[in-house]
Design an enzyme around this catalytic site. Structure first.
Site, PDB file in Angstrom:
ATOM      1  N   LYS A 173       1.472  -8.536 -17.670  1.00  0.00           N
ATOM      2  CA  LYS A 173       2.604  -8.746 -18.571  1.00  0.00           C
ATOM      3  C   LYS A 173       3.443  -9.925 -18.111  1.00  0.00           C
ATOM      4  O   LYS A 173       4.011  -9.897 -17.021  1.00  0.00           O
ATOM      5  CB  LYS A 173       3.482  -7.492 -18.639  1.00  0.00           C
ATOM      6  CG  LYS A 173       4.656  -7.669 -19.589  1.00  0.00           C
ATOM      7  CD  LYS A 173       5.718  -6.670 -19.340  1.00  0.00           C
ATOM      8  CE  LYS A 173       7.116  -7.157 -19.466  1.00  0.00           C
ATOM      9  NZ  LYS A 173       7.403  -8.505 -19.815  1.00  0.00           N
ATOM     10  N   GLU A 248       7.602  -9.140  -4.918  1.00  0.00           N
ATOM     11  CA  GLU A 248       8.190 -10.445  -4.564  1.00  0.00           C
ATOM     12  C   GLU A 248       9.509 -10.538  -5.308  1.00  0.00           C
ATOM     13  O   GLU A 248       9.518 -10.672  -6.534  1.00  0.00           O
ATOM     14  CB  GLU A 248       7.255 -11.564  -5.001  1.00  0.00           C
ATOM     15  CG  GLU A 248       5.916 -11.564  -4.296  1.00  0.00           C
ATOM     16  CD  GLU A 248       6.080 -11.845  -2.807  1.00  0.00           C
ATOM     17  OE1 GLU A 248       5.148 -11.532  -2.061  1.00  0.00           O
ATOM     18  OE2 GLU A 248       7.143 -12.368  -2.425  1.00  0.00           O
ATOM     19  N   CYS A 282      12.930 -18.905  -6.570  1.00  0.00           N
ATOM     20  CA  CYS A 282      13.451 -17.946  -5.597  1.00  0.00           C
ATOM     21  C   CYS A 282      13.469 -18.542  -4.192  1.00  0.00           C
ATOM     22  O   CYS A 282      14.063 -17.979  -3.294  1.00  0.00           O
ATOM     23  CB  CYS A 282      12.601 -16.707  -5.609  1.00  0.00           C
ATOM     24  SG  CYS A 282      10.938 -17.142  -5.271  1.00  0.00           S
ATOM     25  N   GLU A 384      22.627 -13.529  -5.347  1.00  0.00           N
ATOM     26  CA  GLU A 384      21.684 -14.497  -5.914  1.00  0.00           C
ATOM     27  C   GLU A 384      22.195 -15.016  -7.258  1.00  0.00           C
ATOM     28  O   GLU A 384      22.479 -14.229  -8.149  1.00  0.00           O
ATOM     29  CB  GLU A 384      20.330 -13.837  -6.126  1.00  0.00           C
ATOM     30  CG  GLU A 384      19.292 -14.793  -6.700  1.00  0.00           C
ATOM     31  CD  GLU A 384      17.978 -14.114  -6.941  1.00  0.00           C
ATOM     32  OE1 GLU A 384      17.953 -13.094  -7.645  1.00  0.00           O
ATOM     33  OE2 GLU A 384      16.984 -14.590  -6.399  1.00  0.00           O
TER      34      GLU A 384
HETATM   35  O1  TXE Z   1      13.323 -10.856 -13.233  1.00  0.00           O
HETATM   36  P1  TXE Z   1      13.172  -9.453 -13.951  1.00  0.00           P
HETATM   37  P2  TXE Z   1      13.534 -12.212 -13.962  1.00  0.00           P
HETATM   38  C1  TXE Z   1      13.211 -13.350  -8.786  1.00  0.00           C
HETATM   39  C2  TXE Z   1      14.368 -14.308  -8.848  1.00  0.00           C
HETATM   40  C3  TXE Z   1      15.241 -13.646  -9.885  1.00  0.00           C
HETATM   41  C4  TXE Z   1      14.290 -13.018 -10.834  1.00  0.00           C
HETATM   42  C5  TXE Z   1      14.119 -13.841 -12.041  1.00  0.00           C
HETATM   43  O2  TXE Z   1      14.948 -14.459  -7.593  1.00  0.00           O
HETATM   44  O3  TXE Z   1      16.029 -12.675  -9.258  1.00  0.00           O
HETATM   45  O4  TXE Z   1      13.042 -12.876 -10.148  1.00  0.00           O
HETATM   46  O5  TXE Z   1      13.150 -13.301 -12.836  1.00  0.00           O
HETATM   47  C6  TXE Z   1       9.695  -7.268 -16.180  1.00  0.00           C
HETATM   48  N1  TXE Z   1       9.727  -2.188 -15.408  1.00  0.00           N
HETATM   49  N2  TXE Z   1      12.010 -14.054  -8.376  1.00  0.00           N
HETATM   50  O6  TXE Z   1      14.964 -12.302 -14.348  1.00  0.00           O
HETATM   51  O7  TXE Z   1      14.171  -9.136 -14.984  1.00  0.00           O
HETATM   52  C7  TXE Z   1      10.219  -8.385 -17.033  1.00  0.00           C
HETATM   53  O8  TXE Z   1       9.866  -8.178 -18.385  1.00  0.00           O
HETATM   54  C8  TXE Z   1       8.710  -3.083 -15.348  1.00  0.00           C
HETATM   55  C9  TXE Z   1      11.526 -13.838  -7.019  1.00  0.00           C
HETATM   56  O9  TXE Z   1      12.512 -12.305 -15.033  1.00  0.00           O
HETATM   57  O10 TXE Z   1      13.044  -8.553 -12.817  1.00  0.00           O
HETATM   58  C10 TXE Z   1       9.520  -9.576 -16.421  1.00  0.00           C
HETATM   59  O11 TXE Z   1       8.202  -9.689 -16.919  1.00  0.00           O
HETATM   60  N3  TXE Z   1       8.855  -4.397 -15.596  1.00  0.00           N
HETATM   61  C11 TXE Z   1      10.110 -14.295  -6.833  1.00  0.00           C
HETATM   62  C12 TXE Z   1       9.479  -9.220 -14.945  1.00  0.00           C
HETATM   63  O12 TXE Z   1       9.650  -7.816 -14.864  1.00  0.00           O
HETATM   64  C13 TXE Z   1      10.095  -4.851 -15.865  1.00  0.00           C
HETATM   65  C14 TXE Z   1       9.785 -15.581  -7.541  1.00  0.00           C
HETATM   66  C15 TXE Z   1      10.593  -9.872 -14.127  1.00  0.00           C
HETATM   67  O13 TXE Z   1      11.792  -9.563 -14.781  1.00  0.00           O
HETATM   68  C16 TXE Z   1      11.217  -3.997 -15.928  1.00  0.00           C
HETATM   69  C17 TXE Z   1      10.339 -15.633  -8.878  1.00  0.00           C
HETATM   70  C18 TXE Z   1      10.990  -2.613 -15.679  1.00  0.00           C
HETATM   71  N4  TXE Z   1      11.989  -1.729 -15.733  1.00  0.00           N
HETATM   72  C19 TXE Z   1      11.448 -14.913  -9.265  1.00  0.00           C
HETATM   73  N5  TXE Z   1      12.318  -4.770 -16.234  1.00  0.00           N
HETATM   74  C20 TXE Z   1       9.629 -14.404  -5.392  1.00  0.00           C
HETATM   75  N6  TXE Z   1      10.223 -13.734  -4.421  1.00  0.00           N
HETATM   76  O14 TXE Z   1       8.645 -15.085  -5.194  1.00  0.00           O
HETATM   77  C21 TXE Z   1      11.889  -6.035 -16.346  1.00  0.00           C
HETATM   78  N7  TXE Z   1      10.560  -6.094 -16.134  1.00  0.00           N
END
Ligand code: TXE
Length: 480
Positions: A173, A248, A282, A384
């Protein structure tokens, strides 16, 4: 208007609900495509397809899997321009960045794992004349892969490639904010010859589609990249089901600069580390800590360089920063700029939204922003922001800067600049980060373990760590 589809069992499939979500181009603020508003029914169909495909796919000789993944890698390369443009339109990043980093890295991800799988090996332990033990690794089954919106195809393939190379089939996804290149990858995977059901892509909302994947009883492993809060929600569901989890998560990374560092290189890299991809990586260095004797000189040079960075239409080569990925994230970043001011921050440059002329007048743009005068433990320096906002802070002793650097809940990455390498080695072991770059930033060898400590995640991606994550291991002990 483009209507995206799910990829289930090798077919472009409409969502069971028949409903769609708007997909916005963040540079223009306009809806330019629609994505499936999928639900549990679509996830169940995808899992069924993946389970049916698993015996054949996992039973293929690894050379055959490798050849198919190399096909896909070369198709991504052949479609680089189309994918780069799609990525920039979808995420807001400059076209030159998606063309030079994001899409080439997707090519590398498949190339790397298609070949790594040919060299994977396990251990044996001989018990003298009594027995021989060997570790037997087998693909774990249907892997669930969930990725974020900041580096869409880069991170989507960073999970899918090792899962497929290990012999798993996949239900993946992408973020609903940036679905486009995942959709195009699905089309290319069929063209590359991946059998139906090997790779399934289901679009939609995290709490609905993502959670259906996480809670599905026949998906034994979840690889997730995203926010720390979401990682906690996923763990609450997957934990009691005893699923394997690779998480991650977020970061709040320090850039530590000693007075003896190579000045020009440090300034240039600190700017790149702070504002690449609009600060939406990130691994970006958002807390810049400078040894006091160098502070004023560095501050002046850094701010002078930041002021040269142009913000605007991602399709124009001259722009170094493009649009923020979504309206919601745009507002979040602006709220942190206001917070920094209320916490006593002194604004050195930036701080405002940008409204370019022409087609991007309604897009989400923010100036690269630099604050000083904030304490290391204020919210601006602890939370963050994940945008083009950084802080500068002087430090005196090594122990002070280690304390400041380690003070947040995160532990993902840190870059340290000094010409005193014994100091660098000494500090590397005291800095609580999964990645410590010394006199460099974002220098990446895909063989290395990638990931964070503390609230930045669990487990490591990269190298054979990722391949092994997608396997189960048995110890087979044979009496001689
Ligand atoms: O995250 P979200 P975002 C981190 C970065 C920031 C965030 C940005 O630091 O905090 O990611 O990405 C799905 N059950 N990193 O805002 O909201 C959602 O649809 C299952 C760190 O998108 O967590 C999306 O596909 N899935 C990283 C994905 O999760 C769920 C590198 C991420 O969404 C869900 C990149 C749920 N309840 C970004 N809710 C690293 N450390 O390498 C949302 N999603």
């Amino acid at each position: 208007m483009i209507f995206l589809a799910n990829l289930i069992n090798g077919e472009s499939t409409a969502p069971a609900s028949g409903s769609y979500l708007d997909n916005i181009n963040p540079a223009t603020g306009e809806v330019y495509s629609k994505i499936p508003d999928s639900d549990e029914r679509d996830v169940n169909a995808a899992v069924d397809a993946a389970r049916k495909a698993f015996p054949t796919w996992s039973g293929l000789p690894k050379e055959k899997r490798s050849a198919l993944l190399l096909n896909l890698s070369s198709l991504i390369e052949k479609n680089l321009e189309r994918l780069a443009l799609a990525e920039s339109n979808d995420q807001g990043k400059p076209l030159w960045l998606s063309r030079s980093v994001d899409i080439p890295r997707a090519v590398s991800n498949f190339q790397f794992y298609a070949t790594a799988a040919l060299h994977a090996h396990t251990e044996a332990h001989a018990m003298e004349q009594t027995a021989i033990n060997y570790t037997l690794r087998t693909p774990i089954g249907v892997a669930g892969c969930i990725s974020p919106w900041n580096l869409p195809l880069y991170l989507f393939t960073w999970k899918i490639a090792p899962a497929l190379a290990a012999g798993c089939t996949v239900v993946a996804k992408p973020s609903e904010i940036t679905p486009m290149t995942a959709y195009l990858l699905g089309e290319l995977s069929i063209e590359a010859g991946l059998p139906p059901g090997v790779l399934n892509i289901v679009h939609g909302l995290g709490p609905k589609v993502g959670m259906s994947i996480v809670s599905h009883p026949t998906i034994p492993a979840i690889s997730f990249t995203g926010g720390t809060k979401t990682g906690a929600v996923i763990t609450q569901t997957a934990g009691p089901m005893f699923k394997k989890l690779s998480l991650e998560l977020g970061g709040k990374n320090p850039t530590i600069i000693f007075a003896d560092a190579d000045f020009d290189k440090t300034v240039q890299t600190a700017v790149r580390s702070a504002f690449s991809n609009q600060g939406e990586i990130c691994l970006c260095g958002s807390r810049i800590l400078i040894e006091r004797p160098l502070y004023e000189r560095f501050k002046n040079a850094f701010v002078e360089e930041v002021k040269k960075l142009r913000v605007g239409d991602p399709l124009e080569e001259k722009n170094w920063l493009g649009a923020i990925a979504s309206e919601q994230h745009f507002q979040k970043i602006l709220s942190y700029i206001e917070l920094a001011k209320t916490e006593g921050g002194i604004l050195l440059c930036g701080g405002k939204a940008v409204q370019p002329e022409g087609r991007c007048a309604n897009g989400y743009f923010i100036e690269p922003t630099v604050f000083e005068g904030l304490s290391y433990d204020c919210r601006t320096n602890q939370e963050e922001i994940f945008g083009p906002v950084v802080t500068l802070q002087p430090f005196d002793a090594e122990d002070d800067v280690i304390r400041y650097a380690n003070s947040t809940e995160y532990g993902l990455a840190c870059s340290l600049w000094t010409s005193d390498l014994s100091r660098a080695h000494r500090m590397a072991g005291q800095l609580e980060f999964g990645i410590v770059w010394i006199n460099c930033w974002l220098l990446r060898d895909l063989r290395t373990p990638f990931g964070g400590m503390k609230n930045s995640g669990v487990g490591r991606e990269g190298g054979f760590e990722a391949l092994n994550f997608f396997t189960e291991e048995r110890n087979v002990c044979i009496r001689i």
